[in-house]
Design a protein around this motif. Structure first.
Motif, short mmCIF file in Angstrom:
data_model
loop_
_atom_site.label_atom_id
_atom_site.label_comp_id
_atom_site.label_asym_id
_atom_site.label_seq_id
_atom_site.Cartn_x
_atom_site.Cartn_y
_atom_site.Cartn_z
N VAL A 139 26.13 24.51 0.72
CA VAL A 139 25.25 23.36 0.53
C VAL A 139 23.82 23.84 0.70
CG1 VAL A 139 24.55 21.11 1.43
CG2 VAL A 139 26.97 21.71 1.35
N ARG A 140 22.93 23.38 -0.15
CA ARG A 140 21.51 23.72 -0.03
C ARG A 140 20.69 22.43 -0.09
NH1 ARG A 140 23.37 27.96 -3.52
NH2 ARG A 140 23.09 30.01 -2.55
N ASP A 141 19.93 22.17 0.96
CA ASP A 141 18.95 21.09 0.94
C ASP A 141 17.80 21.48 1.85
OD1 ASP A 141 19.75 20.56 3.59
OD2 ASP A 141 20.88 18.76 3.07
N TRP A 142 16.86 20.58 2.09
CA TRP A 142 15.69 20.97 2.87
C TRP A 142 16.02 21.28 4.32
CZ3 TRP A 142 14.27 18.22 7.11
CH2 TRP A 142 14.64 16.87 7.21
N ARG A 143 17.11 20.72 4.84
CA ARG A 143 17.50 21.00 6.22
C ARG A 143 18.02 22.44 6.33
NH1 ARG A 143 19.17 16.50 4.20
NH2 ARG A 143 18.48 14.49 5.01
N THR A 144 18.89 22.83 5.40
CA THR A 144 19.36 24.22 5.41
C THR A 144 18.21 25.17 5.12
OG1 THR A 144 20.02 24.27 3.05
CG2 THR A 144 21.65 23.45 4.63
N GLN A 145 17.24 24.70 4.33
CA GLN A 145 16.07 25.52 4.01
C GLN A 145 15.25 25.80 5.26
OE1 GLN A 145 15.65 26.52 0.79
NE2 GLN A 145 13.85 27.77 1.21
N ALA A 146 14.97 24.76 6.03
CA ALA A 146 14.20 24.93 7.26
C ALA A 146 14.94 25.83 8.25
CB ALA A 146 13.92 23.57 7.89
N SER A 147 16.25 25.64 8.33
CA SER A 147 17.04 26.45 9.25
C SER A 147 16.99 27.93 8.86
CB SER A 147 18.49 25.95 9.24
OG SER A 147 19.30 26.68 10.12
N ALA A 148 17.20 28.20 7.57
CA ALA A 148 17.20 29.60 7.12
C ALA A 148 15.80 30.21 7.20
CB ALA A 148 17.73 29.67 5.69
N LEU A 149 14.75 29.41 7.01
CA LEU A 149 13.39 29.94 7.20
C LEU A 149 13.22 30.44 8.62
CD1 LEU A 149 10.46 30.49 6.51
CD2 LEU A 149 9.98 28.03 6.79
N SER A 150 13.74 29.73 9.60
CA SER A 150 13.70 30.22 10.98
C SER A 150 14.45 31.54 11.11
CB SER A 150 14.30 29.19 11.95
OG SER A 150 13.37 28.17 12.23
N GLY A 151 15.57 31.65 10.40
CA GLY A 151 16.31 32.91 10.42
C GLY A 151 15.50 34.06 9.86
N LEU A 152 14.73 33.81 8.81
CA LEU A 152 13.87 34.85 8.25
C LEU A 152 12.71 35.17 9.19
CD1 LEU A 152 13.65 33.61 4.53
CD2 LEU A 152 15.14 35.40 5.46
N LEU A 153 12.15 34.15 9.81
CA LEU A 153 11.02 34.37 10.72
C LEU A 153 11.41 35.20 11.93
CD1 LEU A 153 9.38 30.83 10.65
CD2 LEU A 153 8.35 32.96 9.81
N ALA A 154 12.63 35.04 12.40
CA ALA A 154 13.06 35.77 13.59
C ALA A 154 13.02 37.28 13.37
CB ALA A 154 14.47 35.34 14.00
N ALA A 155 13.12 37.69 12.12
CA ALA A 155 13.07 39.12 11.79
C ALA A 155 11.68 39.57 11.36
CB ALA A 155 14.07 39.42 10.68
#
Length: 606
Positions: free
Chosen positions: A586-602
């Motif tokens: 599933v892709r929506d803005w909630r999953t988008q925000a969550s995955a952006l945090s995953g990218l930021l952590a690195a």
């Protein structure tokens, strides 16, 4: 002078100078403000196109780029001369006319319209405006902002880098390719062709559903004796219009027929975090200043975008922080922005929902230095403190106003928020005492199980209820311990944070195959809340990596980021729920925000 004149002339309009004929019906557009805003409220006044003189009358287009709105005026005129705006959604081919049409009243020599928006971010449409007048003859100014400008303007040359985000298309042995540089500027190329072949770009603001104002951009032909050519560069975002997440494709036509071929639609993807942030902003609603349908999720989304700005030292999205604050701090009935009534100052019956906003305003204070955000965080924390209750389970904050449940999320947020306030309020002792008491209670509550993982909450008899280990609860426990460690210097808190992080990384429940996973991921049935949990964990994992300098945390974060980018992303940079990829996603803005945090952590700090 003209802005002052517009304000004075407004008296004539407010006195009834607009006739029924002038009140043209058109769809009202809302961006940061809605159509028909009074020009006296404009943040600036510019004149980007020449005025039009009609039989001695001066028709002027006034533009406030800060508001992304425009208005029109006419002066040196006579009674019943008229002025209005036209707005086009297809690059000027057609238009909605007579917007705000106003007539010069008796005894005056000029008048003006109200303000209208240049774009419709909620509808993902880019508009053009011009001023028109009728003074014994009709004429109009040029359209304003016909070119989009971001890192560079439409029609520029000199790309910075070259990325091809989607496969090339083919047409009778020709190769049609889409290129995007490191700044998000796009161009198309055609190769292996012949003289007369054509190449162009299409640009869409609604993910390829339509492209009425962006068809055949930079259309050019292969010259005599050549086999290849390219378009000029075109922008994929329009910050002035508050339009983000623009998509482009390259299209070509062979000279020997009318056949054409296009690549897939794509967004820029050279910079992972910027690409993810841009796609998240696509769903942001400027007028209401939130992401539709989820109240606490919007708090986490704006916090994530502030993390992004802190991490990368970007400032181009700074404007949304104040917008979200000012437009959401008021009172809203149940069902408008949350299932609960919102009582002002981001307070509702759901204590954890309120706390998420407190965390957001601490971040806003860190980002901007504006004390109004810290003051709001204190207001929120004082409200939450009223639900700390020692009469049940010896302490802890209730999850809701009805006092039905003591759980990990509410208390993890409480510890992080109270410790953060102490770390930002000079001379504080009260919030430090509360944070310390909160942590000691949480650690002794039994919610941290024997595997070092955090279960959801407590039973009615004050024991671990054994419910799901959610990633966000694990993350909040890490975050609370780290913020209190910064407040006290107590090394045992840093040890606890590390133990919680290590347990999550080694857990077959939270990290199967080394990739962070929610228990609902496999079945693809995570609800709108659960879609955002993993991002909370990685936010505080990032804090743990920064605080300790331990390479193992950054290595884990990099593994998540790589898997998100390689396995969980489509050509429009939309990021889904399943970071490992595969299965039902599933892709929506909630999953988008969550995955952006995953990218930021690195992402290392800039």
């Amino acid at each position: 002078m003209r802005l002052l004149l517009a304000a004075v002339l407004g008296l004539a309009l407010s006195a009834g100078a607009l006739t029924a004929e002038a009140q043209v019906q058109a769809d009202q557009v809302c961006s940061v403000a809605c159509d028909t805003l009074d020009p006296s409220k404009a943040q600036e006044e510019t004149f980007p196109v020449p005025e039009k003189v009609i039989n001695g009358r001066h028709v002027v287009l006034h533009v406030s780029d800060k508001d992304a709105m425009a208005w029109a005026s006419i002066d040196a005129g006579t009674t019943n001369d008229a002025v209005w705006l036209d707005r086009s959604w297809d690059g000027g081919a057609t238009w909605d006319g007579l917007l705000g049409k106003a007539f010069i009243p008796s005894g005056w020599t000029g008048t003006r319209t109200l303000m209208y928006n240049l774009a419709d971010p909620a509808g993902h449409r880019r508009g053009l405006l011009r001023a028109c007048g009728d003074a014994a003859g009709v004429d109009c100014t040029a359209w304003v902002h016909t070119s989009v400008c971001a890192a560079a303007c439409d029609g520029s040359d000199g790309p910075s880098g070259d990325n091809q985000p989607v496969p090339s298309a083919t047409l009778s042995n020709r190769t049609i390719s889409l290129h995007i540089d490191d700044r998000g500027m796009a161009w198309g190329t055609i190769a292996n062709g012949t003289a007369g072949d054509e190449i162009w770009l299409d640009r869409s603001w609604n993910e390829g559903a339509s492209w009425p104002d962006g068809s055949s951009l930079g259309r050019t032909s292969v010259g005599s004796g050549a086999t290849a050519t390219k378009t000029q560069l075109y922008a994929t975002t329009d910050p002035l219009s508050k339009l983000y997440g623009g998509a482009v494709r390259a299209c070509g036509r062979a000279v020997e027929g009318q056949n054409g071929s296009c690549t897939s639609w794509a967004r820029p993807a050279s910079d992972r975090t910027s690409a993810a942030a841009d796609a998240l902003m696509y769903s942001y609603q400027p007028y209401t200043a939130w992401w539709l349908s989820s109240w606490w999720n919007s708090a986490v989304a704006v916090t994530t975008l502030m993390d992004y700005q802190q991490r990368t030292r970007r400032t181009d999205l700074r404007w949304i922080v104040n917008e979200v604050f000012e437009k959401n701090k008021g009172v809203f009935p149940a069902g408008q922005k949350s299932g609960d009534a919102l009582e002002g100052n981001f307070i509702s019956r759901a204590i954890d929902d309120t706390e998420w906003w407190g965390i957001a305003w601490v971040e806003a204070y860190d980002l901007t230095g504006d004390p109004k955000y810290l003051d709001m965080a204190v207001t929120i924390a004082n409200y939450v403190q009223g639900y700390w209750d020692t009469s049940t389970c010896g302490g802890g904050v209730w999850w809701d106003r009805e006092r039905t449940y003591k759980n990990a999320v509410t208390n993890g947020l409480y510890i992080r928020l109270t410790a953060a306030l102490h770390n930002r309020l000079a001379g504080d002792t009260v919030w430090l005492q509360r944070a310390t008491t909160g942590w000691n209670w949480f650690r002794a509550s039994g919610m941290i199980n024997s595997a070092g993982l955090v279960n959801d909450g407590l039973t009615g008899s004050c024991t671990n209820n054994g419910q799901t280990v959610w990633t966000y609860n694990q993350g909040l426990a890490i975050g609370g311990a780290l913020e209190l460690y910064r407040a006290t210097g107590d090394s045992s808190l840093l040890t606890s944070a590390r133990q919680l992080g290590d347990a999550a990384m080694s857990s077959s429940v939270l990290s199967p195959g080394g990739i962070l996973s929610e228990s609902c991921d496999a079945a693809g049935n995570c609800d709108d809340n659960q879609k955002q949990f993993k991002g909370v964990f990685t936010r505080y994992l990032m804090d743990l990596a920064d605080s300790t300098g331990d390479a193992s945390y950054r290595t884990y974060a990099q593994r998540q980021a790589d898997s998100i980018w390689q396995n969980d992303r489509d050509s429009l940079n939309k990021l889904g729920q399943r970071w490992a990829g595969g299965g039902t996603n599933v892709r929506d803005w909630r999953t988008q925000a969550s995955a952006l945090s995953g990218l930021l952590a690195a992402t290392p700090k800039s």
